[in-house]
Scaffold this motif. Sequence first.
Motif, mmCIF file in Angstrom:
data_model
loop_
_atom_site.group_PDB
_atom_site.id
_atom_site.type_symbol
_atom_site.label_atom_id
_atom_site.label_comp_id
_atom_site.label_asym_id
_atom_site.label_seq_id
_atom_site.Cartn_x
_atom_site.Cartn_y
_atom_site.Cartn_z
ATOM 1 N N GLU A 27 0.832 -1.215 0.000
ATOM 2 C CA GLU A 27 0.000 0.000 0.000
ATOM 3 C C GLU A 27 0.859 1.256 0.000
ATOM 4 N N LEU A 28 1.973 1.226 0.710
ATOM 5 C CA LEU A 28 2.891 2.366 0.669
ATOM 6 C C LEU A 28 3.382 2.579 -0.760
ATOM 7 N N PHE A 29 3.661 1.473 -1.452
ATOM 8 C CA PHE A 29 4.062 1.594 -2.853
ATOM 9 C C PHE A 29 2.934 2.193 -3.689
ATOM 10 N N ARG A 30 1.722 1.686 -3.545
ATOM 11 C CA ARG A 30 0.602 2.180 -4.376
ATOM 12 C C ARG A 30 0.377 3.677 -4.162
ATOM 13 N N THR A 31 0.515 4.134 -2.931
ATOM 14 C CA THR A 31 0.380 5.562 -2.640
ATOM 15 C C THR A 31 1.470 6.344 -3.367
ATOM 16 N N GLU A 32 2.685 5.850 -3.291
ATOM 17 C CA GLU A 32 3.809 6.518 -3.954
ATOM 18 C C GLU A 32 3.659 6.451 -5.474
ATOM 19 N N GLN A 33 3.185 5.328 -5.967
ATOM 20 C CA GLN A 33 2.989 5.151 -7.403
ATOM 21 C C GLN A 33 2.023 6.209 -7.939
ATOM 22 N N ALA A 34 0.951 6.481 -7.215
ATOM 23 C CA ALA A 34 -0.026 7.492 -7.652
ATOM 24 C C ALA A 34 0.612 8.870 -7.705
ATOM 25 N N GLN A 84 9.655 18.025 -5.298
ATOM 26 C CA GLN A 84 8.493 18.436 -4.500
ATOM 27 C C GLN A 84 7.906 17.267 -3.708
ATOM 28 N N LEU A 85 8.105 16.060 -4.196
ATOM 29 C CA LEU A 85 7.659 14.866 -3.473
ATOM 30 C C LEU A 85 8.675 14.437 -2.405
ATOM 31 N N GLY A 86 9.803 15.140 -2.355
ATOM 32 C CA GLY A 86 10.820 14.814 -1.354
ATOM 33 C C GLY A 86 11.978 13.996 -1.880
ATOM 34 N N TYR A 87 12.031 13.765 -3.189
ATOM 35 C CA TYR A 87 13.120 12.979 -3.759
ATOM 36 C C TYR A 87 14.343 13.846 -4.007
ATOM 37 N N GLU A 88 15.485 13.286 -3.684
ATOM 38 C CA GLU A 88 16.776 13.942 -3.887
ATOM 39 C C GLU A 88 17.524 13.160 -4.968
ATOM 40 N N GLU A 99 22.809 6.130 -17.695
ATOM 41 C CA GLU A 99 21.390 6.228 -18.027
ATOM 42 C C GLU A 99 20.500 5.734 -16.882
ATOM 43 N N HIS A 100 21.094 5.444 -15.742
ATOM 44 C CA HIS A 100 20.354 4.980 -14.569
ATOM 45 C C HIS A 100 20.296 6.141 -13.581
ATOM 46 N N LEU A 101 19.146 6.794 -13.523
ATOM 47 C CA LEU A 101 18.973 7.903 -12.585
ATOM 48 C C LEU A 101 18.487 7.339 -11.262
ATOM 49 N N PHE A 102 19.061 7.858 -10.185
ATOM 50 C CA PHE A 102 18.699 7.376 -8.858
ATOM 51 C C PHE A 102 18.307 8.554 -7.975
ATOM 52 N N PHE A 103 17.164 8.406 -7.320
ATOM 53 C CA PHE A 103 16.653 9.406 -6.387
ATOM 54 C C PHE A 103 16.349 8.686 -5.076
ATOM 55 N N ARG A 104 16.502 9.407 -3.982
ATOM 56 C CA ARG A 104 16.120 8.834 -2.697
ATOM 57 C C ARG A 104 15.253 9.824 -1.943
ATOM 58 N N LYS A 105 14.418 9.273 -1.092
ATOM 59 C CA LYS A 105 13.562 10.073 -0.223
ATOM 60 C C LYS A 105 13.935 9.697 1.210
ATOM 61 N N VAL A 106 14.166 10.722 2.018
ATOM 62 C CA VAL A 106 14.569 10.511 3.404
ATOM 63 C C VAL A 106 13.579 11.228 4.303
ATOM 64 N N SER A 107 13.169 10.554 5.354
ATOM 65 C CA SER A 107 12.273 11.155 6.340
ATOM 66 C C SER A 107 12.758 10.768 7.730
ATOM 67 N N GLY A 108 12.913 11.738 8.592
ATOM 68 C CA GLY A 108 13.384 11.453 9.945
ATOM 69 C C GLY A 108 14.764 10.826 9.961
ATOM 70 N N LYS A 110 15.926 8.656 7.912
ATOM 71 C CA LYS A 110 15.918 7.295 7.354
ATOM 72 C C LYS A 110 15.427 7.333 5.912
ATOM 73 N N ARG A 111 16.038 6.492 5.101
ATOM 74 C CA ARG A 111 15.593 6.362 3.713
ATOM 75 C C ARG A 111 14.225 5.672 3.713
ATOM 76 N N THR A 112 13.266 6.260 3.036
ATOM 77 C CA THR A 112 11.945 5.642 2.955
ATOM 78 C C THR A 112 11.662 5.089 1.567
ATOM 79 N N HIS A 113 12.232 5.726 0.541
ATOM 80 C CA HIS A 113 11.987 5.311 -0.841
ATOM 81 C C HIS A 113 13.264 5.486 -1.665
ATOM 82 N N HIS A 114 13.449 4.573 -2.592
ATOM 83 C CA HIS A 114 14.465 4.699 -3.635
ATOM 84 C C HIS A 114 13.720 4.689 -4.957
ATOM 85 N N LEU A 115 14.094 5.582 -5.841
ATOM 86 C CA LEU A 115 13.480 5.650 -7.167
ATOM 87 C C LEU A 115 14.562 5.447 -8.213
#
Length: 188
Positions: A27-34, A84-88, A99-108, A110-115
């Motif tokens: 569900e965390l993925f589906r929220t992020e996917q949207a 704007q979604l918090g990805y760095e 050609e492989h772009l990498f973004f990460r999202k950190v909260s508190g 801790k890494r929460t998402h890798h894109l």
Amino acid sequence: MRRVEVNLPEKPTRTVELVAYDPAWPELFRTEQAQLAVALPHALAIEHVGSTSVPGLPAKPTIDVLAVVSDVGDVLKDHAALEQLGYEYRPGSFADDGEHLFFRKVSGGKRTHHLHVLAASSPRPDDYLLFRDYLVASEDAAQRYEQAKQSLAGKYATERGRYVAEKSQIVDQLMSEARAWRAAGSDG
């Protein structure tokens, strides 16, 4: 008597910590996917990959997301919506593949998402999906992967880079098996 203050070195922070599978991860993925579908309107696919996408598999609690696009250059030119979604954006994270772009999202802290943003013409999206699908289909492969990850996390709890580098051996072995599994008709 003079008081002497002794500064002991701090215990190194654990950077590799595996946790039990969390049924909330899909569900965390589906929220992020949207949200990513809005930020990357031209994405051809947005998929849940990595260990959090395999039911029952312990993982670092970081949701790995694969976005497949026609041209990574378009994302590289303008990734303000991702910011704007918090990805760095982390340039050079995959030095072997420009050609492989990498973004990460950190909260508190801790890494929460890798894109992972990859071009449709790259072979890597298929590899990510094949690896996930093989681990989902093969309980034995998933167990061997879990055992290797647990062992490596114990050895390299404070050395994320070493953990990732050493993990590549089991990943390579499982990818070979996954390719054979697919060639045999993906019926296990």
